[in-house]
Design a protein around this motif. Structure first.
Motif, PDB file in Angstrom:
ATOM      1  N   GLY A   1       0.825  -1.199   0.000  1.00 30.13           N
ATOM      2  CA  GLY A   1       0.000   0.000   0.000  1.00 30.13           C
ATOM      3  C   GLY A   1       0.863   1.254   0.000  1.00 30.13           C
ATOM      4  O   GLY A   1       2.088   1.191   0.133  1.00 30.13           O
ATOM      5  N   TYR A   2       0.210   2.410  -0.142  1.00 31.23           N
ATOM      6  CA  TYR A   2       0.959   3.666  -0.173  1.00 31.23           C
ATOM      7  C   TYR A   2       1.665   3.920   1.150  1.00 31.23           C
ATOM      8  O   TYR A   2       2.810   4.373   1.169  1.00 31.23           O
ATOM      9  N   GLN A   3       0.996   3.599   2.254  1.00 39.12           N
ATOM     10  CA  GLN A   3       1.601   3.854   3.573  1.00 39.12           C
ATOM     11  C   GLN A   3       2.886   3.063   3.772  1.00 39.12           C
ATOM     12  O   GLN A   3       3.772   3.477   4.510  1.00 39.12           O
ATOM     13  N   GLY A   4       2.985   1.898   3.132  1.00 41.69           N
ATOM     14  CA  GLY A   4       4.167   1.048   3.290  1.00 41.69           C
ATOM     15  C   GLY A   4       5.221   1.261   2.222  1.00 41.69           C
ATOM     16  O   GLY A   4       6.254   0.574   2.218  1.00 41.69           O
ATOM     17  N   LEU A   5       4.995   2.195   1.306  1.00 40.18           N
ATOM     18  CA  LEU A   5       5.955   2.448   0.225  1.00 40.18           C
ATOM     19  C   LEU A   5       7.166   3.199   0.770  1.00 40.18           C
ATOM     20  O   LEU A   5       7.027   4.287   1.331  1.00 40.18           O
ATOM     21  N   THR A   6       8.352   2.596   0.608  1.00 42.01           N
ATOM     22  CA  THR A   6       9.585   3.255   1.049  1.00 42.01           C
ATOM     23  C   THR A   6      10.610   3.243  -0.067  1.00 42.01           C
ATOM     24  O   THR A   6      10.620   2.333  -0.914  1.00 42.01           O
ATOM     25  N   VAL A   7      11.463   4.241  -0.053  1.00 35.36           N
ATOM     26  CA  VAL A   7      12.549   4.310  -1.027  1.00 35.36           C
ATOM     27  C   VAL A   7      13.472   3.106  -0.859  1.00 35.36           C
ATOM     28  O   VAL A   7      13.944   2.529  -1.845  1.00 35.36           O
ATOM     29  N   GLU A   8      13.716   2.701   0.371  1.00 31.82           N
ATOM     30  CA  GLU A   8      14.618   1.586   0.637  1.00 31.82           C
ATOM     31  C   GLU A   8      14.118   0.303  -0.022  1.00 31.82           C
ATOM     32  O   GLU A   8      14.893  -0.429  -0.650  1.00 31.82           O
ATOM     33  N   ASN A   9      12.830   0.017   0.115  1.00 32.17           N
ATOM     34  CA  ASN A   9      12.284  -1.199  -0.495  1.00 32.17           C
ATOM     35  C   ASN A   9      12.266  -1.119  -2.017  1.00 32.17           C
ATOM     36  O   ASN A   9      12.514  -2.113  -2.698  1.00 32.17           O
ATOM     37  N   VAL A  10      11.974   0.055  -2.548  1.00 34.63           N
ATOM     38  CA  VAL A  10      12.008   0.230  -4.008  1.00 34.63           C
ATOM     39  C   VAL A  10      13.440   0.061  -4.501  1.00 34.63           C
ATOM     40  O   VAL A  10      13.672  -0.572  -5.541  1.00 34.63           O
ATOM     41  N   ALA A  11      14.412   0.569  -3.761  1.00 32.00           N
ATOM     42  CA  ALA A  11      15.821   0.421  -4.148  1.00 32.00           C
ATOM     43  C   ALA A  11      16.218  -1.052  -4.185  1.00 32.00           C
ATOM     44  O   ALA A  11      16.843  -1.513  -5.150  1.00 32.00           O
TER      45      ALA A  11
ATOM     46  N   GLY B   1      11.271  10.898  -2.844  1.00 32.28           N
ATOM     47  CA  GLY B   1      10.661  10.059  -1.825  1.00 32.28           C
ATOM     48  C   GLY B   1       9.460   9.329  -2.391  1.00 32.28           C
ATOM     49  O   GLY B   1       9.227   9.340  -3.605  1.00 32.28           O
ATOM     50  N   PRO B   2       8.665   8.699  -1.542  1.00 25.98           N
ATOM     51  CA  PRO B   2       7.501   7.940  -2.017  1.00 25.98           C
ATOM     52  C   PRO B   2       6.532   8.756  -2.873  1.00 25.98           C
ATOM     53  O   PRO B   2       5.998   8.258  -3.858  1.00 25.98           O
ATOM     54  N   GLU B   3       6.317  10.017  -2.519  1.00 25.56           N
ATOM     55  CA  GLU B   3       5.391  10.847  -3.281  1.00 25.56           C
ATOM     56  C   GLU B   3       5.885  11.037  -4.709  1.00 25.56           C
ATOM     57  O   GLU B   3       5.106  10.981  -5.662  1.00 25.56           O
ATOM     58  N   GLY B   4       7.181  11.257  -4.857  1.00 25.29           N
ATOM     59  CA  GLY B   4       7.768  11.413  -6.189  1.00 25.29           C
ATOM     60  C   GLY B   4       7.709  10.125  -6.991  1.00 25.29           C
ATOM     61  O   GLY B   4       7.514  10.152  -8.214  1.00 25.29           O
ATOM     62  N   LEU B   5       7.879   8.995  -6.317  1.00 23.51           N
ATOM     63  CA  LEU B   5       7.776   7.699  -6.999  1.00 23.51           C
ATOM     64  C   LEU B   5       6.369   7.495  -7.546  1.00 23.51           C
ATOM     65  O   LEU B   5       6.187   7.073  -8.691  1.00 23.51           O
ATOM     66  N   VAL B   6       5.382   7.791  -6.732  1.00 23.49           N
ATOM     67  CA  VAL B   6       3.984   7.645  -7.164  1.00 23.49           C
ATOM     68  C   VAL B   6       3.679   8.639  -8.285  1.00 23.49           C
ATOM     69  O   VAL B   6       3.051   8.283  -9.290  1.00 23.49           O
TER      70      VAL B   6
END
Length: 195
Positions: free
Chosen positions: A30-40, A56-61
């Protein structure tokens, strides 16, 4: 010497990998669990590169929405506006009913409610989708089903609004019959000159 970016080069591959990782993370956490670390970790792109480019997460979305806005969607062509509107509303309903589509769509909307950059990206995304969908109204006008004075954007908004209302406001179950009713109500409004 100035370096030129190559279309489809490393930058495009990095963006695609980060976007795909973002979508998977949003689906799973979910959006609340979206982190840069996990995406990396998932994308194989260093987190400092992600922070530098996306913030950050907002920019990714926001970036995922920006890319999605450029992708074509299947537009129904049933031969009638009623059939086309019913197919459009059912496609949206079914998309949100699917585990992946529902998770991604909900995350994007939630992000848009919490962050101005994501909100702007969401507005652009929905405008692009509406612009693609308006072709069903244009074809109906050409066939003589509707007068040319009908506002195609408003007709598409009117058809989809009950679906989003039930999904995001009342959290009511949404059936294919509900999608059909939304399409039919929008068409009735257009024919009555409301739109």
């Amino acid at each position: 010497m100035e370096t030129q970016r190559r279309p489809g080069g490393r930058s495009a591959r990095v963006r695609a990998a980060v976007r795909q990782a973002t979508l998977v993370e949003v689906t799973q956490r979910g959006y609340q669990g979206l982190t840069v670390e996990n995406v990396a970790k998932r994308s194989g792109v260093h987190k400092t590169s992600i922070y530098r480019r996306w913030g950050g997460p907002e920019g990714l979305v926001a970036d995922a929405l920006e890319l999605a806005a450029t992708e074509p969607i299947p537009i129904p062509d049933t031969g009638t506006l009623a059939g086309d509107l019913r197919a459009l509303t059912e496609a949206v309903r079914a998309g949100f009913a699917s585990p992946q589509g529902g998770a991604i769509g909900s995350a994007f909307i939630l992000a848009g409610m919490q962050n101005p950059a994501a909100a702007a990206a969401m507005q652009n995304f929905t405008a692009a989708r509406r612009k693609q969908s308006v072709i069903v109204v244009d074809r109906a006008v050409e066939r003589g089903e509707l007068p040319a004075t009908v506002d195609g954007d408003e007709l598409i908004r009117f058809a989809l609004a009950p679906i989003y209302y039930r999904i995001f406001v009342t959290h009511e179950p949404l059936t294919p019959d509900d999608a059909t009713k939304a399409a039919d109500a929008a068409l009735a409004a257009a024919r009555a000159g409301v739109l």
